[in-house]
Design an enzyme around this catalytic site. Structure first.
Site, PDB file in Angstrom:
ATOM      1  N   HIS A  97     -88.391 -24.781   2.175  1.00 52.47           N
ATOM      2  CA  HIS A  97     -87.323 -25.634   2.706  1.00 52.47           C
ATOM      3  C   HIS A  97     -87.172 -25.516   4.224  1.00 52.47           C
ATOM      4  O   HIS A  97     -86.544 -26.364   4.840  1.00 52.47           O
ATOM      5  CB  HIS A  97     -86.005 -25.388   1.966  1.00 52.47           C
ATOM      6  CG  HIS A  97     -85.285 -24.132   2.361  1.00 52.47           C
ATOM      7  ND1 HIS A  97     -85.697 -22.889   1.984  1.00 52.47           N
ATOM      8  CD2 HIS A  97     -84.171 -23.949   3.096  1.00 52.47           C
ATOM      9  CE1 HIS A  97     -84.865 -21.983   2.462  1.00 52.47           C
ATOM     10  NE2 HIS A  97     -83.920 -22.597   3.151  1.00 52.47           N
TER      11      HIS A  97
ATOM     12  N   HIS B 271     -91.337 -18.554   5.522  1.00 47.68           N
ATOM     13  CA  HIS B 271     -90.594 -19.401   6.458  1.00 47.68           C
ATOM     14  C   HIS B 271     -90.948 -19.178   7.937  1.00 47.68           C
ATOM     15  O   HIS B 271     -91.240 -20.111   8.669  1.00 47.68           O
ATOM     16  CB  HIS B 271     -89.096 -19.158   6.310  1.00 47.68           C
ATOM     17  CG  HIS B 271     -88.584 -19.316   4.916  1.00 47.68           C
ATOM     18  ND1 HIS B 271     -88.942 -20.343   4.095  1.00 47.68           N
ATOM     19  CD2 HIS B 271     -87.698 -18.568   4.192  1.00 47.68           C
ATOM     20  CE1 HIS B 271     -88.301 -20.233   2.940  1.00 47.68           C
ATOM     21  NE2 HIS B 271     -87.553 -19.158   2.971  1.00 47.68           N
TER      22      HIS B 271
ATOM     23  N   LYS C 283     -81.051  -8.969   6.593  1.00 49.79           N
ATOM     24  CA  LYS C 283     -79.868  -9.332   5.799  1.00 49.79           C
ATOM     25  C   LYS C 283     -78.732  -8.388   6.196  1.00 49.79           C
ATOM     26  O   LYS C 283     -78.973  -7.266   6.681  1.00 49.79           O
ATOM     27  CB  LYS C 283     -80.165  -9.127   4.308  1.00 49.79           C
ATOM     28  CG  LYS C 283     -81.199 -10.121   3.783  1.00 49.79           C
ATOM     29  CD  LYS C 283     -80.542 -11.118   2.837  1.00 49.79           C
ATOM     30  CE  LYS C 283     -81.516 -12.024   2.148  1.00 49.79           C
ATOM     31  NZ  LYS C 283     -81.777 -13.280   2.807  1.00 49.79           N
TER      32      LYS C 283
HETATM   33  O1  LIG Z   1     -85.583 -18.927   1.069  1.00 48.35           O
HETATM   34  C1  LIG Z   1     -84.713 -18.231   1.545  1.00 48.35           C
HETATM   35  O2  LIG Z   1     -83.987 -18.689   2.596  1.00 48.35           O
HETATM   36  C2  LIG Z   1     -82.645 -18.231   2.776  1.00 48.35           C
HETATM   37  C3  LIG Z   1     -82.233 -18.637   4.187  1.00 48.35           C
HETATM   38  O3  LIG Z   1     -82.316 -20.009   4.361  1.00 48.35           O
HETATM   39  P1  LIG Z   1     -81.007 -20.897   4.390  1.00 48.35           P
HETATM   40  O4  LIG Z   1     -81.502 -22.271   4.576  1.00 48.35           O
HETATM   41  O5  LIG Z   1     -80.288 -20.685   3.089  1.00 48.35           O
HETATM   42  O6  LIG Z   1     -80.186 -20.412   5.520  1.00 48.35           O
HETATM   43  C4  LIG Z   1     -82.548 -16.730   2.589  1.00 48.35           C
HETATM   44  O7  LIG Z   1     -81.197 -16.327   2.602  1.00 48.35           O
HETATM   45  C5  LIG Z   1     -83.148 -16.332   1.260  1.00 48.35           C
HETATM   46  O8  LIG Z   1     -83.160 -14.913   1.134  1.00 48.35           O
HETATM   47  C6  LIG Z   1     -84.575 -16.831   1.152  1.00 48.35           C
HETATM   48  O9  LIG Z   1     -85.065 -16.579  -0.155  1.00 48.35           O
END
Ligand SMILES: O=C1O[C@H](COP(=O)(O)O)[C@@H](O)[C@H](O)[C@H]1O
Length: 456
Positions: A163, A225, A323
């Site tokens: 995403h 990401h 985190k």
């Molecule tokens: O895919 C993930 O992304 C989130 C952070 O992305 P966001 O768009 O939700 O801010 C991350 O908190 C999560 O651990 C991770 O699996």
């Protein structure tokens, strides 16, 4: 047959990923002018009535309610089935109409079993697979998964969902870099001292120990990401932003990327200890429900990478994500080298200037030194800043739009997914060898190592 998807089948419909991310993402798409009707089918092993499933969908759609969303929710239905079972999959496909997208909202260990089951059946024509990250659990498993998928459908029918590629700030990198003369010449080793890509979150585990404790910050955030963000930050200008050119450019720069220290020791790993965030007391990660302290999972990872090409040779790229950090900094910071000669007589602040592209809230900042108000030879630092437009869709909505429209531009190509694992493989190996100790940092802090108590 058109490229558009008629039916979206969600495997793992009862899971956290479907309700927390996928369905709200679909809601955002359906509520936008780009939304179009789609038949939604949920599949999972639990006994769930259509009515109960529809109310789950409606609840997830409530974040961005729309008429189209309500109609999709009302027409959606649920099928009980084990997605690793070929007969159950056949039954699911029989219930679908038109062109199908099969969304694997499943952990990697289950995904591979489903792919094996799919190999033994005749697949519906034109079926598209959407696979969530993490894509595999290491380089070998990502390769194995790719080889299996390639035997089932061509690459353009495989959507590896990340995403971050749908985040408007990340997509903004393209316009910013390639549509403005001022930035592109700046983005190279003679001008840039360092690039940092940071994604620090206040969020801690939020009930995701089952997934997170097996993944950790390196696989959860950096391997997927942040390496894609690096690719868009550092790639050569593509001829077009079509799927082939864009993904080809990303693959090219990732192939040139490696850990700064080839043995993977140019990295940090840490987990949070007890602390407070916004008045909320957090236990140490090791004491969180569902965490196995023996695994020593990192909640903060940092890696320094090098890109071996003309543009970037010698420039460190520092990728970091943590985190339970006190301040949610999520930005790309390009630190510029000092000018080769400051005219004698000009005085003022020294220290590097930066270009900062913030992801949340989306904004752009550029540091400049200008002559001061009082003494014209005394320099002052000013910041040229502008908010960046947030897209009309959520990041998941943007990625789903591509999936349902049959456009793979925002999906991770197979070789790109493998490169991401290849880049972090030496880091994982160095951590396994114990060459990079697991540090602690207090929840709510900046993520810097916790002070060790003086002995005595
Ligand atoms: O895919 C993930 O992304 C989130 C952070 O992305 P966001 O768009 O939700 O801010 C991350 O908190 C999560 O651990 C991770 O699996």
């Amino acid at each position: 047959m058109t490229d558009r998807i008629d039916t979206l089948i969600v495997l793992g419909a009862g899971g956290d990923l479907a309700s927390r991310l996928l369905l709200p993402g679909l809601a955002s798409l359906l509520a936008s002018p780009r939304g179009e009707a789609v038949q939604l089918i949920g599949v999972d092993r639990g006994e769930v009535t259509d009515a109960a499933w529809q109310s789950t969908v409606s609840a997830a759609f409530a974040t961005e309610a729309s008429e189209l969303g309500s109609s999709v929710a009302a027409k959606s239905f649920y099928l009980r089935g084990d997605a690793t079972d070929a007969d159950d999959l056949r039954r699911v496909f029989d219930a679908a109409t038109g062109r199908i997208a099969l969304y694997f909202a499943l952990p990697p260990a289950v995904t591979i079993l489903v792919v094996k089951a799919l190999s033994s059946i005749d697949l519906p024509k034109g079926i598209v697979f959407a696979l969530e990250k993490p894509f595999g659990t290491d380089l070998a498993s990502a390769r194995a998964l790719n080889r299996r998928l390639e035997k089932l459908v061509p690459e353009e029918q495989i959507f590896r969902v990340d995403h971050f590629l749908g985040k408007s700030t990340v997509l903004n990198l393209l316009g910013l870099r390639f549509a403005n003369r001022i930035f592109e010449p700046l983005m190279s080793a003679p001008n840039v001292e360092k690039v940092e890509i940071v994604f620090d979150e206040k969020l801690a585990l939020e009930g995701r120990a089952g997934y997170y404790d097996k993944a950790g910050a390196l696989a959860d955030m950096i391997q997927s990401h942040l390496l894609l963000v690096l690719a868009l930050t550092a790639m050569e200008p593509p001829a077009s932003v079509g799927a082939d050119d864009l993904r080809g450019g990303m693959a090219q720069v990732l192939r040139a990327t490696r850990p700064w220290e080839k043995d993977g020791t140019s990295s940090r790993r840490a987990h949070y200890t007890a602390g407070t965030i916004d008045g909320r007391e957090l236990p140490a990660y090791a004491d969180e429900d569902g965490v196995d302290p023996a695994r020593e999972t990192e909640t903060l990872a940092e890696v320094t990478l090098a890109i071996d090409n003309w543009r970037w040779a010698g420039v460190p790229f520092v990728l970091r994500s943590g985190k339970a950090i006190g301040e949610a900094k999520q930005q790309i910071v390009v630190t510029l080298r000092a000018v080769p000669h400051l005219p004698t007589g000009l005085r003022g602040p020294t220290g590097p200037a930066q270009l900062r592209i913030a992801m949340k809230p989306a904004a752009l900042e550029l540091d400049l030194l200008v002559n001061g108000e009082d003494d014209p030879f005394e320099l002052e630092r000013v910041v040229l800043d502008s908010p960046l437009r947030a897209g009309e869709l959520s990041a998941y909505g943007e990625v789903l739009y591509g999936l349902l429209d049959g456009d793979a531009t925002l999906s991770v190509r197979g070789d790109v997914a493998e490169q991401c694992w290849r880049i972090v493989a030496p880091v994982i190996a160095a951590w396994k060898r114990g060459e990079v100790p697991l540090e602690g940092y207090a929840a709510g802090s900046s993520g810097a190592p916790a002070r060790t108590r003086p002995r005595g």
